[in-house]
Design a protein around this motif. Sequence first.
Motif, PDB file in Angstrom:
ATOM      1  N   UNK A   1      40.026  40.884  36.467  1.00 43.52           N
ATOM      2  CA  UNK A   1      39.537  41.281  35.147  1.00 43.52           C
ATOM      3  C   UNK A   1      38.022  41.179  35.154  1.00 43.52           C
ATOM      4  N   UNK A   2      37.359  42.315  34.952  1.00 44.88           N
ATOM      5  CA  UNK A   2      35.908  42.304  34.819  1.00 44.88           C
ATOM      6  C   UNK A   2      35.557  42.553  33.362  1.00 44.88           C
ATOM      7  N   UNK A   3      34.851  41.610  32.752  1.00 47.58           N
ATOM      8  CA  UNK A   3      34.411  41.745  31.363  1.00 47.58           C
ATOM      9  C   UNK A   3      32.896  41.879  31.364  1.00 47.58           C
TER      10      UNK A   3
ATOM     11  N   UNK B   1      42.030  46.528  39.296  1.00 49.47           N
ATOM     12  CA  UNK B   1      40.925  46.136  38.419  1.00 49.47           C
ATOM     13  C   UNK B   1      41.173  46.545  36.975  1.00 49.47           C
ATOM     14  N   UNK B   2      40.965  45.598  36.059  1.00 49.53           N
ATOM     15  CA  UNK B   2      40.876  45.906  34.630  1.00 49.53           C
ATOM     16  C   UNK B   2      39.405  45.833  34.260  1.00 49.53           C
ATOM     17  N   UNK B   3      38.849  46.956  33.843  1.00 49.28           N
ATOM     18  CA  UNK B   3      37.429  47.054  33.502  1.00 49.28           C
ATOM     19  C   UNK B   3      37.303  46.961  31.983  1.00 49.28           C
TER      20      UNK B   3
ATOM     21  N   UNK C   1      39.628  49.019  29.594  1.00 48.62           N
ATOM     22  CA  UNK C   1      39.962  48.406  28.310  1.00 48.62           C
ATOM     23  C   UNK C   1      38.706  48.392  27.438  1.00 48.62           C
ATOM     24  N   UNK C   2      38.787  48.978  26.257  1.00 50.09           N
ATOM     25  CA  UNK C   2      37.637  49.099  25.361  1.00 50.09           C
ATOM     26  C   UNK C   2      37.640  47.943  24.363  1.00 50.09           C
TER      27      UNK C   2
ATOM     28  N   UNK D   1      35.767  38.003  36.156  1.00 48.18           N
ATOM     29  CA  UNK D   1      34.347  38.155  36.469  1.00 48.18           C
ATOM     30  C   UNK D   1      33.630  38.574  35.195  1.00 48.18           C
ATOM     31  N   UNK D   2      32.519  37.909  34.877  1.00 47.00           N
ATOM     32  CA  UNK D   2      31.756  38.264  33.674  1.00 47.00           C
ATOM     33  C   UNK D   2      30.305  37.861  33.863  1.00 47.00           C
TER      34      UNK D   2
END
Length: 464
Positions: free
Chosen positions: A258-260, A287-289, A319-320, A353-354
């Motif tokens: 998960x990348x935020x 990956x979830x962006x 993901x918005x 990851x952020x």
Amino acid sequence: MSSTTYRLAIALLGKGSTNHLHRKEVVEAFLQRGVSIHFLVREDYIDILSRIDTCAYSTVSFAKLSGFRAFLKPIFEYVRNLYPSSDPGRKSYFGMMSRYKRSASFRVLDHFYRFLARYQAVVRCIAFLEGYFALYDTVLGLDPKKIDQLLLLGVGTASSELEGHLVWWAKDHNIPIVSIIGNYDNLTSKGFRGVPVDRLLVWGPNMREDAITFHGVPEDKITEIGSIRYNTSFKTLPGNKEEFIISLGLDPHKKTILFAGFFYEFHYFEMMEIYRLLLAKGTDCQLILRVYPNKMLMSSVFMAPLLDWAEKQEGVYVSIGDPDFGSGSQDKSVLQIEEYELCNSLSCCDCVVNIFSTISLEACIFDKPAINMYYFQEPLSALARTPLYHDYEKFFHSRRLVSYGAIQTTRNRDELIAAIEYALEYPSRLATERKKTVELECGLFDGGACKRLVEACVQEYHQR
């Protein structure tokens, strides 16, 4: 009106306020105590909200200041926001903001403002003068006779300025006020509070100490209730992992990153490149962006083509964070942040990851390895000036969060790739540190925050 029934107005004005306060769980808890709810909504969001049937709604607007009040207000606000100007994070943040302002008069004045902002007694006086001279009569369209108590998010610091207007208006009409803190950094990274405090609701021990140390709030005016969001959405929204991953078009058998992201477009491009490199190395992942909830970011010329391209890549889901990014004022805070995908992504992913955001803390809640991507785009030689980026690592809340040892900070692409690979291979590493982080920052995490919120409000009302 009976002694057990009164009319509560809840303000929905600042960032994420609907996520904390416009919730069925909150409304039902108040209704059980005979308290009726009237939501005061920012004008640009009144048609966006999904209304709760048992509540009343109306817009609230604010008059523009003029004359000497319009002149004084930004000065008062700026000095408050500098506080505590002796802190390394505040020095770095405002130092960068003023670096390119070359006039000698500005530099002299700025040094004077920073000197003032070293002292809590000074900014406390400034906050009083700001409210007394500038804000008390700026609220339009509200009838004070229909409000018995006011509940709002924040204490009039940066990003909750409109709440500050409402507090001074309520004070002028002798309406009791309860303030609740929405995010773990709100008391340490936004300057000094701009309003007096009747009752302050905080998450846990660290936030209580922040209120006392940074804002001079008397300890007997502070109540720990836990986080409303974390005690509701984070406990009820996560569902079946396999079903959720499949619903995103991803593979439930693969490791999920998960990348935020944050404000900067560069990091989204960089994460897509890192994902490509991981696949090239044979890492079996997806990956979830997650795109930061910010309307200016979503309107960037870079984001639309990037997201269109990312959505077409195998193993990537976009993901918005702002479900209403096409609506509402583009220059104001986002009131409603998407929660279903966020909570389930945190629950189902294998590492997060952020960039020094609240997502690091939320990763700890779900016991997921958290990694900071802390590097920026190399400047182009054609630029006349090198871009300046805020040093988020120096902020007080960032320093404290990292000090628990639960979150790893990477400073280049190679470090980040290595950290992701290690986190996917050894997910339980730093689990003890993550648990400690949640205990200190989040406070009570037993699902009872809504009940404690109601009890605090009712008790404060009857003790007025």
